[in-house]
Design a protein around this motif. Structure first.
Motif, PDB file in Angstrom:
ATOM      1  N   UNK A   1       0.633  -1.041   0.053  1.00  0.00           N
ATOM      2  CA  UNK A   1       0.020   0.012  -0.117  1.00  0.00           C
ATOM      3  C   UNK A   1       0.871   1.371  -0.027  1.00  0.00           C
TER       4      UNK A   1
ATOM      5  N   UNK B   1      -3.359   9.257  -4.775  1.00  0.00           N
ATOM      6  CA  UNK B   1      -3.160   8.362  -3.866  1.00  0.00           C
ATOM      7  C   UNK B   1      -4.848   7.794  -3.542  1.00  0.00           C
TER       8      UNK B   1
ATOM      9  N   UNK C   1      -7.682   1.855  -3.383  1.00  0.00           N
ATOM     10  CA  UNK C   1      -6.941   1.060  -2.648  1.00  0.00           C
ATOM     11  C   UNK C   1      -7.241  -0.325  -3.239  1.00  0.00           C
TER      12      UNK C   1
ATOM     13  N   UNK D   1     -10.669   4.801  -1.754  1.00  0.00           N
ATOM     14  CA  UNK D   1     -10.363   5.114  -0.474  1.00  0.00           C
ATOM     15  C   UNK D   1     -11.791   5.820   0.149  1.00  0.00           C
ATOM     16  N   UNK D   2     -12.430   6.798  -0.437  1.00  0.00           N
ATOM     17  CA  UNK D   2     -13.566   7.429   0.055  1.00  0.00           C
ATOM     18  C   UNK D   2     -14.550   7.491  -0.889  1.00  0.00           C
TER      19      UNK D   2
ATOM     20  N   UNK E   1     -17.846   0.716  -1.400  1.00  0.00           N
ATOM     21  CA  UNK E   1     -16.743   1.273  -2.306  1.00  0.00           C
ATOM     22  C   UNK E   1     -15.371   0.618  -2.054  1.00  0.00           C
TER      23      UNK E   1
ATOM     24  N   UNK F   1      -7.136  -4.179   5.721  1.00  0.00           N
ATOM     25  CA  UNK F   1      -5.684  -3.894   5.224  1.00  0.00           C
ATOM     26  C   UNK F   1      -5.462  -2.358   4.686  1.00  0.00           C
ATOM     27  N   UNK F   2      -6.585  -1.687   4.720  1.00  0.00           N
ATOM     28  CA  UNK F   2      -6.673  -0.129   4.571  1.00  0.00           C
ATOM     29  C   UNK F   2      -6.068   0.304   5.832  1.00  0.00           C
TER      30      UNK F   2
ATOM     31  N   UNK G   1      -1.646  -1.731   6.667  1.00  0.00           N
ATOM     32  CA  UNK G   1      -0.908  -2.468   5.316  1.00  0.00           C
ATOM     33  C   UNK G   1       0.068  -3.252   5.524  1.00  0.00           C
TER      34      UNK G   1
ATOM     35  N   UNK H   1      -5.059  17.826   1.937  1.00  0.00           N
ATOM     36  CA  UNK H   1      -4.135  17.122   2.691  1.00  0.00           C
ATOM     37  C   UNK H   1      -2.788  18.005   2.611  1.00  0.00           C
TER      38      UNK H   1
ATOM     39  N   UNK I   1       4.445   2.786   8.876  1.00  0.00           N
ATOM     40  CA  UNK I   1       3.566   2.709   7.762  1.00  0.00           C
ATOM     41  C   UNK I   1       3.719   3.872   6.862  1.00  0.00           C
TER      42      UNK I   1
ATOM     43  N   UNK J   1     -16.617   6.999   5.073  1.00  0.00           N
ATOM     44  CA  UNK J   1     -15.074   7.673   4.760  1.00  0.00           C
ATOM     45  C   UNK J   1     -14.631   8.247   6.029  1.00  0.00           C
TER      46      UNK J   1
END
Lengths: 196, 394, 192, 255
Positions: free
Chosen positions: B78, B174, B177, B182-183, B305, B313-314, B317, C48, C73, D253
């Motif tokens: 990841x 980024x 995933x 991600x979102x 999603x 694993x998010x 990682x 971000x 990480x 989220x």
């Protein structure tokens, strides 16, 4: 849709009698690297497969041998991947080039040479593609020692002194000490106690 | 090992190129780059010129070789995702797309419906951004200094706002995933994308009236840098350059990866394979991308999603250790076929990680296209090849 | 078509845009510029830039417990954590040193995703520029700590979600403690 | 950043008083610095992703032209400011230092992005120079990966503040016999020779990152190569999630 690897294996064994193949996962391992060009040409000219598109050549280092992985596709039949692999010893990493068969192999073979030191015999212009010509060593090999870029070595000290640049004493002393032991300033291993 | 050619090996030669000429000219070896306005970054071409005509052209890469593969082999799966944004820094979402697909193929992970639709929407938005910016920079090389780039970047800013709203960063998203995204996309963000996609054809039409029938562009680009289809296929050229030479090969139609088989769109093909065809194929591809976006935005389903098995694993990682194996996945990036080859050895770090960079391989035949052309045209041909140095040198 | 028509029509487009910039609104092709220092573009909520550490009421009870997961990480490894010890040498649930090297951080947000204690979040503040590199851009604990209401101000939706989840976890823990207490009380009565 | 105000400035009260009457009172220094800071011409020099943000800053929305620096001069002779936008690799370092040497005085340098300051996310690479300030003096460091176009404009305004505080008497470039030629490194067998210019750059005393992770970071000692020859046992099922890891409700989220 993809081509079954057994189909390719039987075809190659029929086409080139002397070839010795071994099925590794979804790919064919050519035991003898010398018959790589003939195998590639046979697959390319065959009316069944028509593998006219060499997608990618990848070098890889498996500690006791170096490997080159070739992915072929067919643009006319729009069929899936045929993967060939060739393994060579680290001492004599020589593989015949595919440039006469596939023009697209030129840069990818130069990249495999630059990163892993696999010499492709017959390549028209086998030079390093990313690193400069005077670079020594093959950076992506697992035993490559990267230089420590914070400590000066004797070559740097001499070069700087020729141009009358004064160097802090302890740096010069460390460089001479390294030179006396005949060692290179290798990137250091972790010294912190709770390293993960 | 036969002596490798050093760069300084070409001695001064006197040349008589075409027909009998009373004056005996000498060739001139010049270096275009690595700092040159037209090389789109740190890229050098060692050109041997006879007067204005290119006699030999050797590209030299490596000035932006940032050791992406060495770093990726020392890091968890990841953690390499943000590094794939920096490969082709114009289309970060499709780099993520390729990498995520390769790891999903390696560990055989399914991706829920909604995530696939979001990935397709984001990939097509990056195709718009990439083609618009590329045409802007191509016109820069033709002398229309920065006017088309300013128009193109105005549209690019609107799409970057969407990327920032969805993923958090304008260029380095980024966002994908393994097993999904991600979102989620909020309803108003979806509305924003629809508004942009509705307004894009009008901008394209304005962009075309500005450029397509411009006589200077036509004279400078037609019949320049012709690429024959057989040579293109043999030299593993992919993407808009290949389709401009008339070869119908687009991974979205060939591999039918993700949910691309649900959308109806055409593949524009060129006829002559010159710089003008490459320019015009990219304009038509933008029209097709807008069509895909409209269909995808219309019937995007509700639902997860990310694959529920991959959600832990998010958060951790380092626990993601796929079984020993290898996988090669490829995606139709705006520049061509972007392939990822990963060999895993059961630990959290891949054993071998290789990126098949389309713009590096598209440069193989730069010399063939430029031989015999004028130096100014060689610059334009390089512009039409669409290279980004982050990906060429990975 | 007349030879020069293509160029003329192109110039027409530029002329149209030139006049449009005076009377049209920015979306339809008007003046698109945002004069940065005076007028600022609202930063999107999920933007971000660099991480910061959240503390609830006072900087002492920060949420970070120095578990070192984010440091492990982080792709370019720009976080350095040393756990704090009390006088008797026993490790505390607090970091003594928490450095983030802004000249190595790649703003990827992975530390925010993997933190199990909702301690580290990505900031919106991007106006950082300094002459010397060494101490100005190596942020240590005091520079990183920011209150929770700052986090609520810059990222309302995410902060609301995080606080809801923390509240719910709080109740569950309280309920669990209460359950254990009642169970213990029940056990005391039984043995007589 | 606070800069020492140049001593030759007029006291503000008198100046604002006269300004009301429409009389502008200034000093030679302020005029000289005002002229230089309002037309900084950057060099058309970009390496990687930060260069795209630099172009976006020069385009319509963020418009660098409002600060007088809309003209990106391709040749170093006509540029006042070099924005090192992107990763400086060891192969590119000699060219970057030579470009800086060719710029005409007074010249400034903004190292934009984490890669140019200290190597950024690619700090571990064998071909990546850990920051351009090893060979040339950098005026403004602009962290971010990539920094937003507004952050680049903020960095440019910081540079303008620095220029405002310079004085003609003791500036570097008017001194007799000025030789600001920085050493151009060469490409040696393993990296650059010299690795850094000791006159300008000293290594950090405590490099926590290198102590904890070493260089380059190799997580997990790889001594055994994967053996692809034997067939996989079952179809490679996705690795099962270890128990005990808090599973957030998917689709929420978190951030």
């Amino acid at each position: 849709m993809s081509i079954s690897i057994e189909h390719v294996k039987t075809f190659l064994e029929k086409e080139l009698p002397g070839i010795s193949l071994k099925k590794v996962r979804e790919s064919l391992l050519l035991q003898n690297p010398a018959d790589l060009p003939s195998a590639a040409r046979a697959l390319k000219d065959s009316s069944v497969f028509k593998l006219d598109f060499l997608s990618s050549i990848t070098g890889a280092d498996y500690l006791d041998y170096l490997e080159a992985v070739y992915h072929f596709y067919s643009m006319q039949n729009k069929t899936g991947a045929v993967t060939l692999r060739v393994r060579v010893k680290r001492g004599s990493p020589n593989i015949p080039t595919l440039v006469p068969v596939y023009r697209g192999a030129e840069f990818q073979e130069r990249e495999a040479y630059d990163m892993y030191g696999i010499v492709f015999e017959g390549h028209p212009d086998l030079r390093r593609i990313f690193m400069w010509d005077g670079f020594e060593g093959f950076p992506l090999r697992k035993d490559y020692e990267q230089e420590d870029s914070e400590t000066l070595e004797i070559a740097d000290v001499q070069w700087l002194e020729k141009r009358s640049v004064q160097i802090p004493a302890e740096m010069k002393q460390k460089a001479e000490e390294l030179h006396r032991d005949g060692k290179r300033a290798i990137a250091r291993q972790p010294t912190d106690k709770n390293t993960p | 090992m036969e002596k490798t050619l050093q760069s300084g090996d070409f001695k001064e030669k006197s040349f008589v190129l075409r027909g009998e000429r009373d004056v005996d000219t000498q060739t001139l070896e010049i270096n275009v780059g690595p700092q040159h306005p037209s090389t789109h970054g740190a890229f050098r071409m060692n050109i041997l010129l006879d007067g204005e005509t290119v006699v030999r052209l050797k590209p030299v890469m490596g000035y932006l070789h940032r050791n992406h593969e060495q770093i990726a082999e020392n890091m968890s799966y990841a953690a390499t995702m943000p590094y794939t944004d920096r490969l082709d820094y114009f289309s970060s979402m499709s780099n993520n797309f390729g990498y995520a697909m390769c790891v999903e193929k390696l560990a055989s992970i399914e991706v829920p419906e909604r995530a696939e639709y979001i990935r397709v929407i984001m990939a097509e938005l990056t195709r718009l951004v990439n083609h618009v910016s590329l045409i802007g920079f191509l016109l820069n090389d033709l002398g229309a200094f920065f006017t088309p780039v300013v128009y193109a970047f105005r549209e690019r800013e609107k799409i970057l706002d969407i990327f920032e709203e969805v993923s958090g960063s304008r260029m380095m998203c980024n966002y994908l995933r393994f097993g999904g995204v991600k979102t989620d996309i909020g309803a108003n963000t979806l509305e924003g994308i629809k508004k942009i996609v509705r307004a894009f054809p009008a901008f394209l039409e304005e962009f075309e009236t500005l450029l397509t029938k411009n006589e200077i562009l036509c004279m400078r680009c037609q019949n320049i840098g012709i690429l024959r289809p057989e040579l293109a296929v043999n030299a593993s050229i992919t993407g808009p350059m290949l389709r401009a030479s008339g070869v119908n090969y687009d991974l979205r139609k060939v591999d039918k990866y993700s949910v691309y088989d649900r959308f109806s769109f055409k593949i524009p093909l060129g006829s002559r394979g010159d710089v003008y065809d490459r320019y015009f194929v990219r304009i038509l591809e933008m029209h097709e991308s807008v069509k895909i976006l409209e269909q995808a935005l219309k019937d995007i389903p509700q639902g997860d999603i990310i694959n529920r098995k991959m959600a832990p694993f998010v958060k951790a990682p380092r626990n993601f250790k796929p079984a020993v194996g290898e996988a090669y996945a490829r995606v139709e990036a705006p520049k061509g076929e972007l392939g990822y080859y990963i060999v895993s050895d059961g630990t959290a770090q891949p054993w071998r990680y290789h990126v098949r960079a389309p713009s590096l391989i598209n440069l193989t035949i730069l010399e063939d296209m430029c031989l015999g052309q004028k130096l100014a045209d060689a610059i334009v041909i390089l512009g039409s090849v669409d290279i980004v140095l982050g990906e060429v040198d990975h | 078509m007349l030879f020069g028509m293509g160029i003329l029509r192109g110039l027409g487009v530029t002329l149209k845009n030139f006049f449009a910039s005076y009377y049209k609104k920015p979306e339809e092709g008007g003046l698109f510029t945002v004069e940065y220092p005076e007028k600022r573009l609202p930063v999107k909520e999920r933007f971000r830039n660099f991480p910061f550490l959240v503390y609830d009421t006072t900087p002492e009870n920060m949420r970070c417990v120095a578990c070192d997961i984010c440091a492990k990480e982080c792709p370019p490894k720009c976080i350095y954590i040393v756990r704090d010890n009390d006088e008797a040498g026993r490790p505390l649930k607090k970091p003594a040193i928490f450095d983030i090297d802004f000249t190595v951080c790649m703003n990827c947000g992975i530390c925010e995703e993997v933190c199990p204690f909702d301690a580290i979040y990505m900031d919106h503040e991007f106006e950082i520029a300094d002459a010397n590199r060494l101490d100005a851009l190596l942020y240590n604990l005091p520079d990183l700590l920011k209150p929770n209401d700052y986090f609520q101000k810059i990222r309302p939706n995410d902060a609301a979600q995080v606080d809801a989840r923390r509240l719910e976890a709080e109740e569950k823990k309280k309920a669990a403690v209460a359950a254990v207490k009642t169970q213990a009380a029940a056990k005391d009565i039984k043995p007589e | 950043m606070a800069y020492a105000k140049n001593q030759a400035s007029v006291d503000e009260g008198l100046k604002s008083e006269l300004a009301k009457k429409g009389i502008v009172l200034t000093t030679i220094n302020e005029l000289y610095n005002w002229g230089r800071r309002s037309s900084i011409w950057p060099m058309q020099f970009g390496l990687a992703c930060c260069a795209i943000e630099m172009i976006a800053a020069a385009c319509a929305r963020y418009d660098l032209a409002r600060f007088g620096s809309e003209l990106f001069r391709p040749s170093p002779r006509q540029a006042d400011l070099i924005i090192i936008a992107g990763t400086v690799t060891k192969k590119m370092a000699p060219q970057v230092v030579r470009l800086y040497n060719q710029m005409a005085e007074p010249k400034y340098c903004i190292s934009m992005g984490a890669c140019a300051i200290a190597g950024g996310p690619f700090i571990d690479g064998y071909n990546v120079l850990r920051g351009i300030d090893r060979f040339i003096p950098v005026d403004i460091n602009l962290p971010g990966c990539p920094p937003r176009p507004e952050a680049l404009i903020y960095g440019l305004m910081e540079l303008q503040k620095k220029i405002d505080c310079q004085e003609i008497e003791n500036t570097v470039w008017y001194k007799k016999g000025l030789k600001r030629e920085y050493l151009v490194p060469e490409l040696g067998p393993h990296g650059l020779v010299p690795k850094f210019n000791p006159e300008i750059w000293q290594p950090r005393e405590a490099d926590h990152r290198k102590e904890r992770y070493g260089e380059p970071i190799t997580l997990g000692k790889k001594t055994r190569a994967p053996n692809l020859d034997e067939e996989p046992a079952a179809t490679a099922a996705p690795p099962k999630a270890p128990a005990g890891d808090a599973v957030p409700a998917p689709g929420s989220n978190k951030a």
